[in-house]
Each structure stands twice: as C-alpha cells, then as structure tokens.
Design a protein around this motif. Structure first.
Motif, short mmCIF file in Angstrom:
data_model
loop_
_atom_site.label_atom_id
_atom_site.label_comp_id
_atom_site.label_asym_id
_atom_site.label_seq_id
_atom_site.Cartn_x
_atom_site.Cartn_y
_atom_site.Cartn_z
N THR A 48 0.84 -1.13 -0.07
CA THR A 48 -0.12 0.08 0.04
C THR A 48 0.91 1.32 0.04
N VAL A 49 0.67 2.09 -0.86
CA VAL A 49 1.75 3.38 -1.12
C VAL A 49 0.70 4.54 -0.88
N ALA A 50 0.97 5.26 0.12
CA ALA A 50 0.29 6.48 0.13
C ALA A 50 0.64 7.54 -0.91
N ALA A 51 0.38 7.43 -2.15
CA ALA A 51 0.30 8.40 -3.24
C ALA A 51 -0.66 8.15 -4.25
N PRO A 52 -1.06 9.25 -4.99
CA PRO A 52 -2.16 8.86 -5.94
C PRO A 52 -1.72 7.88 -7.17
N VAL A 56 7.36 5.64 -9.08
CA VAL A 56 8.27 4.38 -9.31
C VAL A 56 9.84 5.08 -9.39
N ALA A 57 10.02 6.18 -9.96
CA ALA A 57 11.30 6.92 -9.96
C ALA A 57 11.72 7.37 -8.67
N ALA A 58 11.09 7.95 -7.97
CA ALA A 58 11.17 8.37 -6.50
C ALA A 58 11.78 7.04 -5.62
N LEU A 59 11.04 5.90 -5.89
CA LEU A 59 11.24 4.71 -5.17
C LEU A 59 12.52 4.01 -5.48
N THR A 60 12.83 4.04 -6.68
CA THR A 60 14.15 3.37 -7.15
C THR A 60 15.32 4.05 -6.99
N ALA A 68 16.14 10.77 -2.78
CA ALA A 68 15.09 10.98 -3.23
C ALA A 68 14.08 12.17 -2.65
N ALA A 69 14.47 12.17 -1.56
CA ALA A 69 13.69 13.34 -0.61
C ALA A 69 13.79 14.60 -1.24
N GLY A 70 12.91 15.48 -1.10
CA GLY A 70 13.00 16.87 -1.63
C GLY A 70 13.00 17.26 -2.93
N ALA A 71 12.47 16.36 -3.80
CA ALA A 71 12.36 16.44 -5.26
C ALA A 71 11.44 15.61 -5.75
N SER A 72 11.21 15.88 -7.03
CA SER A 72 10.12 15.03 -7.88
C SER A 72 11.35 14.46 -8.87
N TRP A 73 10.89 12.96 -9.22
CA TRP A 73 11.95 12.30 -9.95
C TRP A 73 11.08 11.80 -11.25
N LEU A 74 12.04 11.70 -12.23
CA LEU A 74 11.37 10.94 -13.66
C LEU A 74 12.18 10.05 -14.20
N ARG A 75 12.06 8.80 -14.36
CA ARG A 75 12.95 8.06 -15.04
C ARG A 75 13.07 8.29 -16.51
N ALA A 76 14.17 8.39 -17.13
CA ALA A 76 14.56 8.72 -18.46
C ALA A 76 15.47 7.59 -18.85
N VAL A 208 4.52 9.44 1.35
CA VAL A 208 4.61 9.73 2.75
C VAL A 208 4.84 8.34 3.59
N ALA A 209 4.12 7.16 2.96
CA ALA A 209 4.24 5.90 3.63
C ALA A 209 4.11 4.90 2.71
N VAL A 210 4.90 3.53 2.82
CA VAL A 210 4.55 2.38 2.25
C VAL A 210 4.50 1.44 3.30
N SER A 211 3.33 0.47 3.10
CA SER A 211 3.34 -0.80 4.08
C SER A 211 2.92 -1.86 3.44
N THR A 212 3.29 -3.01 4.09
CA THR A 212 3.10 -4.35 3.53
C THR A 212 2.80 -5.28 4.69
N ARG A 213 2.34 -6.54 4.51
CA ARG A 213 2.03 -7.41 5.69
C ARG A 213 3.10 -8.34 5.69
N HIS A 214 4.07 -8.33 4.77
CA HIS A 214 5.34 -9.37 4.46
C HIS A 214 6.22 -8.67 5.56
N ALA A 215 7.13 -9.71 6.14
CA ALA A 215 8.36 -9.20 7.02
C ALA A 215 9.61 -9.12 6.22
#
Length: 306
Positions: A48-52, A56-60, A68-76, A208-215
């Motif tokens: 579950t990703v707290a984003a509309p 992907v670019a910011a996460l990778t 990644a914090a403090g900017a917007s990212w775009l994969r090219a 803001v947040a990413v969650s998963t039920r997996h450990a």
C-alpha cells in the motif's frame, strides 16, 4: 503464522504440460481465488503506497542513491526505437539493452547538456536506470510505463495535451542526440542494439508511507526492492516467516513444478510453514494450507485448468 507468498508470472508464460503429481495434488486441494490481473495490480495486492500514483522513479532512486527526498523524479531510461510504416516502435528498454557503465559515461554528457537547458539534472546511478531530477512542484502529464509500450506504436503512448508538449519535444531532441552519437556505432559493432531513445516514466515524489504485511522481500527487481525498503522490511537475506518471494522471471514449468514449489510443500508437511500462496500475474491465486492434506478426495489440478 509462518507464510510464504510466491509472485509468479501469468500462467500463459508456462507450457501447458503436466505438473509433478505432488504439485498437482496440492493444487487440487488448494483454495482458489480470482483477483485483479496485471503487473501493477499484482504488486498492489502486497504493498500500500500513500500516493495517488506509484512514484516508481522516486522509489528506485531512493534505492539506488538514497537522495530522493526533496525533489520530484522521472525515469528517463535508455531505449531502442525502430521506425516502421506507421511511425516507430520501442523494441528494447532498460536491462534488455544490456547497458553498462561505459554506455552511461559515453552518452550522458551530451544528454546532461540537453536537459540542463531546461533546468533539469540528469544522471545514471545504474546503467539501466537513468533519472531526471525535477522541481518538486512541477506539474507533469501522465507517462506510460515501458511495459505498456514495448512492441507497440511509440506515438500512441507519448504524453498528450499541453502538459505533454514539452516532454514530446524533449524526447525528440534526445533522440536526435542519441541517433547521431558515435558511441552507438560501437554498440552496433559489438552486436548490441543502439541506445537511440529515452523513455520518460514513473514520475513523482517519495510517498509519505509504504506498508506491507510481509516481513521480508526476496527479489532482484528494483521497484520491488524499493517498495520493501520504503516499507522498512528486510530485503533478501535468509528466508524468514511472512516472506514475499519474487519468481516472476520463471518461464519454465519444470522450474516451477520441480524446483520452486516442492521444497515449500515439504516445509508445509513438516509444519515449518503454515500457508503457501501462489500469486499469478493473470489474477489466479492458490492458497495452500497444511490442513488441506486431509482433503484426499479432491482431484489433482493442472496449472492451466479453468
């Protein structure tokens, strides 16, 4: 409860051959469910990703560099485009082009100069993942993921409208730079496809947040590893309880039926594992539970049975 979930490709990727008897018997006893099909939908079942939209670019980028914090990212990302009668088709992208650090070193200076004119920073911390750093408040159009574009008409997937005009122009300019770059002649001489285009996709800021039920997550995929990192769960290492194991690279029914599943069935039998979930990209799920061993009257089932 000890659980293991296998992320698997669509069942159509596997030949319609018979599974080993123990595996087909286990599938026959398993609980079955049909859920949403698709690559992104499959991952959304586990994160579950707290984003509309998934950035992907910011996460990778956070996985690759940690900034990644403090900017917007775009994969090219590097791409290979082939002209045809209707326009052009993307025939290679990212890892499929086998890019290396020499490719980045040769091609980046010209591309960095191009994007600097628009006020964007361009770099390539990974040979197959190239990035544009953008102002955090920059409005962006929708960009298609490369899996939507591969083999298809490139122009049908370009960002449209007024918001996309700037990016269509930048893509064209980048293609001119790459098409005329002498480094691509060396790639061709080495038997490799040229890197003659980029593909913009995956825009956004760190969620803001990413969650998963997996450990734990076990995967070589950059996005899946980035999601796991953002969720604060273990990546790779020894397999523990509640593990999500990425086997989407499998293409052989033999690998699935004789190498991937049987050790986990044995763990179920020994009581070391309580539940095993087989999650296929086409939306079919099988949930195997050690208590199902008593359902001896259930008929064996093959992977492609409706």
């Amino acid at each position: 409860m000890a659980t293991a979930t296998l992320l698997l490709p669509a069942r159509s990727r596997f030949a319609a051959a018979a599974l080993p008897d123990d595996v087909s018997a286990a599938l026959g006893r398993a609980e079955q469910a049909d859920v949403a099909a698709g690559e992104r939908e499959q991952l959304q079942r586990h994160f579950t990703v707290a984003a509309p939209d998934w950035p992907v670019a910011a996460l990778t980028r956070q996985l690759d560099v940690g900034d990644a914090a403090g900017a917007s990212w775009l994969r090219a990302d590097p791409a290979y485009v082939v002209p045809d009668m209707q326009g052009a088709r993307m025939m290679g992208h990212g890892d499929t082009l086998r890019p290396d650090a020499q490719d980045s070193a040769a091609l980046l200076p010209a591309l960095q100069a191009l994007f600097a004119e628009s006020g964007f920073t361009f770099d390539a911390p990974s040979p197959s993942r190239w990035y544009l750093r953008l102002p955090i408040d920059l409005a962006l159009p929708r960009f298609a993921a490369p899996d939507e574009v591969l083999g298809d008409d490139l122009f049908a997937h370009l960002p449209d409208g007024d918001a996309g005009r700037r990016w269509r122009a930048l893509l064209t300019e980048a293609q001119v730079v790459l098409h005329t770059h002498p480094w691509n002649q060396q790639r061709l001489a080495a038997g490799k496809q040229p890197i003659n285009s980029l593909w913009f996709w995956g825009p956004g800021v760190m969620p803001v947040a990413v969650s998963t039920r997996h450990a734990q997550v076990r995967s070589r995929d950059a996005l899946l590893r980035g999601l796991a990192q953002a969720a604060g769960v273990a990546v790779d290492g020894e397999q523990t309880v509640d593990a999500l194991v990425d086997l989407r690279q499998l293409r052989s029914l033999q690998q699935l039926g004789t190498e991937a599943i049987p050790p986990l069935l044995a763990a179920l039998k020994r009581g070391e594992l309580q539940t095993l979930v087989l999650d296929f990209e086409d939306g079919r799920q099988f949930t195997l539970d050690r208590r199902q061993r008593w359902k001896f009257w259930k008929k064996p089932r093959q992977l492609h049975d409706a």
